[in-house]
Design an enzyme around this catalytic site. Structure first.
Site, PDB file in Angstrom:
ATOM      1  N   ASP A  79      41.030  18.355  46.207  1.00  0.00           N
ATOM      2  CA  ASP A  79      40.482  17.552  47.196  1.00  0.00           C
ATOM      3  C   ASP A  79      41.656  16.611  47.362  1.00  0.00           C
ATOM      4  O   ASP A  79      42.092  15.695  46.661  1.00  0.00           O
ATOM      5  CB  ASP A  79      38.942  17.083  47.388  1.00  0.00           C
ATOM      6  CG  ASP A  79      38.682  16.316  48.227  1.00  0.00           C
ATOM      7  OD1 ASP A  79      38.917  16.724  49.495  1.00  0.00           O
ATOM      8  OD2 ASP A  79      38.753  14.263  48.198  1.00  0.00           O
ATOM      9  N   THR A  99      41.873  13.191  49.743  1.00  0.00           N
ATOM     10  CA  THR A  99      41.563  12.233  48.518  1.00  0.00           C
ATOM     11  C   THR A  99      40.812  12.048  47.465  1.00  0.00           C
ATOM     12  O   THR A  99      40.453  12.085  47.143  1.00  0.00           O
ATOM     13  CB  THR A  99      40.400  11.673  49.821  1.00  0.00           C
ATOM     14  OG1 THR A  99      41.231  12.004  51.438  1.00  0.00           O
ATOM     15  CG2 THR A  99      40.853   9.969  50.379  1.00  0.00           C
ATOM     16  N   ASP A 137      36.514  13.213  44.144  1.00  0.00           N
ATOM     17  CA  ASP A 137      35.368  12.380  43.780  1.00  0.00           C
ATOM     18  C   ASP A 137      34.755  11.377  45.370  1.00  0.00           C
ATOM     19  O   ASP A 137      33.913  10.863  44.793  1.00  0.00           O
ATOM     20  CB  ASP A 137      36.833  11.332  43.798  1.00  0.00           C
ATOM     21  CG  ASP A 137      37.181  11.023  45.295  1.00  0.00           C
ATOM     22  OD1 ASP A 137      37.263  11.522  45.645  1.00  0.00           O
ATOM     23  OD2 ASP A 137      38.182   9.267  45.495  1.00  0.00           O
TER      24      ASP A 137
END
Length: 800
Positions: A316, A318, A556
């Protein structure tokens, strides 16, 4: 940090049995009263096995029981040197216990750091408390990404959306209103609110879920299951062979009883690969300690092994490739909008969300709200819809409603504003559109009526270690796929800055085929995927797995939870949401993507080295079983006493295996552990048994007299040692200085035993004459060459 929210006390239920909600939560006295009554969420969330479990698992094993009985027998009937194998087992068991206790201490310490601490209102104050201190009737606050840790009933809801897929399998978030039930194990995907705890402790599912997610375990591992399979085969071979050997030595032979018992035990003990399970446990435990020093919490130990087998890692953007924070670099007004007014709108939007994400936090920092606008409706950000919104009653009495989100979602195809957006995305910048709308924010098709007012340009902070980490995966032939909810072009530009090969080949996930096989083909072709929904992330992981890939997923945010759960290995950042940390097998508490190569390297060390040492242990088992069979068939005395095989096992297996099991190993993990081990152990064991038995028979024909058996045993021991050290030398490849030194040291130690008189007497080893010792060396040399030929043949004949 605390926040005042009210001062009323609360009870769990009203007189009619309904749940009573009060905004101030419980008082300290009420909390103490509930704790005294046992109405507390006291189910222990363990990150590791208890000390008693560790001791029990290392001491009370099937093989330890067998060896323990044989040890007691030898202590009674034979000299102490024939009982050395028992002391070795005690030492090995102690080492295993100590190493696992070290791992337990590391895991427990890291688990405290990474433990979820929900916000609970007490005495009118919202404060963080450990999960285990929540009591019945507590008012627990919720925000995006929060895991619901106990069962309860919703007291407050601000567009609260809960994902219950981990419980029900239903992927769509459920909108929760006051009075609705929330179940532990679910998590918040959008909005916020609070709920009153109605079930805690063992009545709630959360404690069981959290305990199971963070338990110290060695199950569901190809390595562990492979060793279990091997031990099962060994048991089948060992039991009938041992029975035959006992009958042969105690009934068929008419020699002294004590000597027969000693040689019988000497034949049974080496059949047991007792150190294999120990070294596997020690290797895993030391891996946990090493990774713990890098602030890496391994919630399931097989994750160390699993990440070493990964050939695709899905990232991912970000929080993984970029740091969580962002900065507003530019504000472009559209359609003649007044910039001062737009700044006020952005400030009001920031003020309307009590738990802003990274993008909105950057806007709050840049445009603090300077006017008193009252928020009349809020629409929290959702990864599925890609925008948030709010409606206001402005300071002059006017009303307005606004959306803030992805321009390519809020604007129709071909809109000229999208050209500006694409230009900014190509530079790796993130762009949000502020648009005015009329009507209820959650009305169907509201985004289609959006009127563009401004573009907010954000710059993301690249992680300084991301480039090196991507280069590491490329060097290790692990394919990296960037899967993000952001614009594909922007994501590709960020990946390109980090040097990711194929970053220019970007795919808008909205155009991906839904059919799994077609999706898998497209995933193999491309590297960067943007505008991916949470459900699509999950489908993409499944599509990659359908092609035989072992997939790791990092993330996250709450939008990563489903994919993390379904991936072979889920990796969460320590700063990530509680939901992601709950389902991930590995949590990087230091939030450093650069820790992943160390996890991969640790897994490869464990797998590669255990494969090496397993070959050593199984070679001993094979030659021990075959020697026993040959002795039974020929009706002769077993050639060795326990002291001989204790010496050989220590020098050719025990000490070398310990060093080899803990050495660096960068070899990529390969499947079919049992086949890889047995294809080398079986021919090596056959050659060692045949060479040893041949030397023993030649020695029986050569020596005569009352001391002949000792001379025959010494000659056979020399041959078995030389063949075994040859096998060790092969397994130690590729050579480094310390591997060469290890092999030479073991050979030198054996020469010392043969040269020092008191060691000769202690181990009952005395080479007699020159003919048979050199014959033993010649037979061993021929055996070593046969082992070399056999290994090369099986590599060609049975490739894995």
């Amino acid at each position: 940090m605390t926040q005042r929210v009210g001062s009323e006390a609360s009870t769990t239920r009203t007189s009619d049995g309904a749940v009573e909600h009060r905004p101030g939560g419980l008082s300290s006295a009420e909390v103490a009263e509930r704790v005294a009554r046992g109405e507390v969420n006291d189910v222990p969330v363990r990150s590791s096995r208890s000390t008693a479990d560790i001791v029990r698992a290392n001491v009370f094993t099937r093989f330890n029981a067998i060896i323990g009985v044989l040890w007691v027998i030898m202590l009674v009937v034979a000299p102490i040197q024939d009982s050395l194998f028992g002391f070795v087992i005690i030492a090995n068991t102690g080492i295993g216990i100590i190493q696992e206790l070290r791992a337990k201490k590391t895991l427990d310490g890291l688990a405290v750091i990474g433990e979820a601490k929900p916000k609970v209102r007490r005495d009118g104050t919202a404060t963080e408390v450990p999960v285990s201190e929540i009591v019945l009737g507590d008012c627990v606050e919720l925000g995006p990404g929060d895991k619901i840790v106990v069962d309860g009933e919703v007291a407050e809801s601000e567009s609260l959306e809960v994902d219950e897929s981990l419980l029900t399998g239903e992927a769509d978030p459920v909108v929760k209103h006051p009075g609705d039930q929330v179940m532990s194990g679910s998590f918040v995907v959008a909005g916020g609110g609070a709920f009153t705890a109605t079930k805690v402790g063992r009545e709630a599912y959360a404690a069981q879920l959290a305990e199971e997610a963070s338990r110290f375990t060695l199950v569901h591992s190809e390595l562990r299951s492979g060793i279990s399979t091997i031990l099962k085969y060994v048991t089948w071979m060992m039991v009938p062979t041992a029975i035959g050997l006992i009958l042969s030595q105690l009934v068929v032979k008419e020699s002294d009883l004590r000597g027969s018992i000693a040689r019988t035990v000497g034949g049974i003990v080496p059949m047991i690969p007792e150190g294999l399970v120990l070294l596997t446990s020690v290797a895993f435990a030391i891996g946990v300690v090493r990774l713990g020093r890098r602030q890496c919490l391994v919630q399931e130990l097989p994750a160390i092994e699993g990440l070493a087998r990964v050939d695709v890692v899905c990232l991912d953007k970000t929080g993984t490739l970029t740091e969580g924070g962002m900065d507003v670099t530019e504000l472009r007004t559209l359609g003649g909008a007044d910039e001062a007014y737009v700044r006020t709108v952005l400030g009001a939007l920031g003020e309307s969300d009590p738990r802003p994400n990274a993008s909105l936090q950057a806007i709050i920092d840049a445009y603090p709200d300077g006017e008193e606008w009252r928020c009349t409706q809020a629409l929290p950000f959702s990864s599925a819809r890609k925008y948030s919104g709010a409606a206001f009653s402005e300071s002059d009495g006017e009303s307005s409603a606004w959306l803030l989100g992805a321009p390519d979602v809020l604007l129709p195809d071909g809109d000229p504003v999208l050209a500006q957006t694409d230009e900014l995305n190509e530079k790796g910048l993130r762009v949000l559109l502020l648009a005015r709308v009329d009507g209820e924010l959650d009305a169907p098709g509201i985004a289609e009526r959006a009127e563009a007012a401004a573009l907010v340009v954000l710059e993301q902070r690249l992680r300084p270690d991301a480039s090196d980490t991507l280069a590491y995966f490329a060097d290790q032939r692990v394919a990296a796929k960037v899967i993000s909810g952001d614009n594909a072009v922007s994501v590709g530009a960020v990946a390109g800055k980090l040097g990711l090969a194929g970053a220019e080949d970007t795919v808008d996930a909205r155009k991906l085929p839904a059919e799994r096989e077609e999706m898998a083909a497209r995933l193999d072709e491309a590297t960067v995927f943007g505008r991916v929904t949470p459900q699509q992330k999950r489908s993409m992981v499944a599509a990659l797995q359908s092609k035989g890939h072992t997939v790791a997923m990092t993330g996250d945010g709450v939008n990563d939870v489903l994919a993390l759960k379904d991936a072979d290995i889920g990796v969460s950042m320590g700063s990530g949401s509680e939901a992601t940390k709950a389902v991930a097998q590995i949590v990087l508490l230091n939030n450093s993507f650069a820790t992943l190569p160390y996890v991969v390297a640790e897994g490869r060390r464990v797998i590669g080295n255990i494969t090496r040492v397993a070959t050593l242990f199984l070679t001993k088992t094979v030659y021990s079983v075959l020697l026993a069979v040959l002795v039974v068939i020929t009706g002769i005395e077993y050639p060795f006493l326990p002291r001989h095989l204790t010496l050989l096992s220590t020098l050719t297996i025990g000490v070398p295996a310990f060093f080899l099991a803990l050495a660096p190993n960068k070899e990529r993990a390969k499947p079919q552990f049992v086949k890889r081990v047995m294809r080398y152990a079986v021919p090596s064991g056959i050659v060692a048994a045949a060479a040893t038995f041949l030397t023993y028979q030649l020695a029986r024909a050569h020596y005569t007299g009352p001391d002949a058996l000792g001379a025959e045993t010494s000659a056979a021991t020399l041959t078995l040692f030389l063949v075994s050290i040859w096998v060790l030398a092969i397994i130690a490849r590729p050579y480094t200085w310390w591997r060469i030194a290890l092999v030479l040291a073991m050979g030198g130690a054996f020469l010392v035993v043969l040269a020092v008189p008191w060691l000769q007497d202690f181990f009952a080893l005395r080479l007699v004459g020159t003919v048979m010792p050199w014959t033993a060396v010649g037979v061993a040399a021929a055996g070593g060459l046969l082992v070399e030929v056999a290994w090369r043949w099986v590599e060609r004949r049975f490739p894995v």
